[in-house]
Design a protein around this motif. Sequence first.
Motif, mmCIF file in Angstrom:
data_model
loop_
_atom_site.group_PDB
_atom_site.id
_atom_site.type_symbol
_atom_site.label_atom_id
_atom_site.label_comp_id
_atom_site.label_asym_id
_atom_site.label_seq_id
_atom_site.Cartn_x
_atom_site.Cartn_y
_atom_site.Cartn_z
ATOM 1 N N LEU A 91 0.994 -1.211 0.020
ATOM 2 C CA LEU A 91 -0.142 0.025 0.084
ATOM 3 C C LEU A 91 0.891 1.340 -0.083
ATOM 4 N N VAL A 92 1.940 1.246 0.825
ATOM 5 C CA VAL A 92 2.859 2.296 1.043
ATOM 6 C C VAL A 92 3.509 2.445 -0.492
ATOM 7 N N VAL A 93 4.250 1.450 -0.981
ATOM 8 C CA VAL A 93 4.964 1.598 -2.034
ATOM 9 C C VAL A 93 4.029 1.936 -3.516
ATOM 10 N N PHE A 94 2.970 1.434 -3.700
ATOM 11 C CA PHE A 94 2.164 1.477 -4.809
ATOM 12 C C PHE A 94 1.083 2.518 -4.658
ATOM 13 N N GLY A 95 0.520 2.694 -3.691
ATOM 14 C CA GLY A 95 -0.803 3.617 -3.426
ATOM 15 C C GLY A 95 -1.862 3.127 -3.485
ATOM 16 N N PRO A 96 -2.913 3.503 -3.069
ATOM 17 C CA PRO A 96 -4.282 2.836 -2.682
ATOM 18 C C PRO A 96 -4.754 2.807 -4.352
ATOM 19 N N SER A 97 -4.390 3.802 -4.993
ATOM 20 C CA SER A 97 -4.965 3.748 -6.601
ATOM 21 C C SER A 97 -4.513 2.603 -7.393
ATOM 22 N N LYS A 98 -3.660 2.083 -7.153
ATOM 23 C CA LYS A 98 -2.752 0.882 -7.996
ATOM 24 C C LYS A 98 -3.220 -0.300 -7.656
ATOM 25 N N ILE A 99 -3.711 -0.623 -6.265
ATOM 26 C CA ILE A 99 -3.968 -1.988 -5.565
ATOM 27 C C ILE A 99 -5.018 -2.691 -6.444
ATOM 28 N N PRO A 100 -6.115 -2.194 -6.967
ATOM 29 C CA PRO A 100 -7.035 -3.102 -7.875
ATOM 30 C C PRO A 100 -6.540 -3.370 -9.281
#
Length: 93
Positions: free
Chosen positions: A21-30
């Motif tokens: 979550l920290v590395v990629f951010g919440p927008s990239k998780i899906p």
Amino acid sequence: MELVFLFIGGPEIFIIFIIVLVVFGPSKIPEIARGLGKGMRQVKDATNEIKREINDSAKNQGIDTDIVADINKEVEQVKDNIDDLTGPIKRNM
């Protein structure tokens, strides 16, 4: 009962999720999850295709592919024989 996945417990999975979550951010998780899902699906499809080819080849060569069913049948017969032998002598757990 603790959740264990690939020898990783619940706390370790949570820490890995936080790092992702920290590395990629919440927008990239899906997007990452979709990519992982597609990759897992491709591996599963490839595995099923290989199994199907092996079974077809074995059937064409006249090899018995029902060995697992035969083994299960033998195991059940042994269990039945043991149950008949022990009869009322059962251990209480």
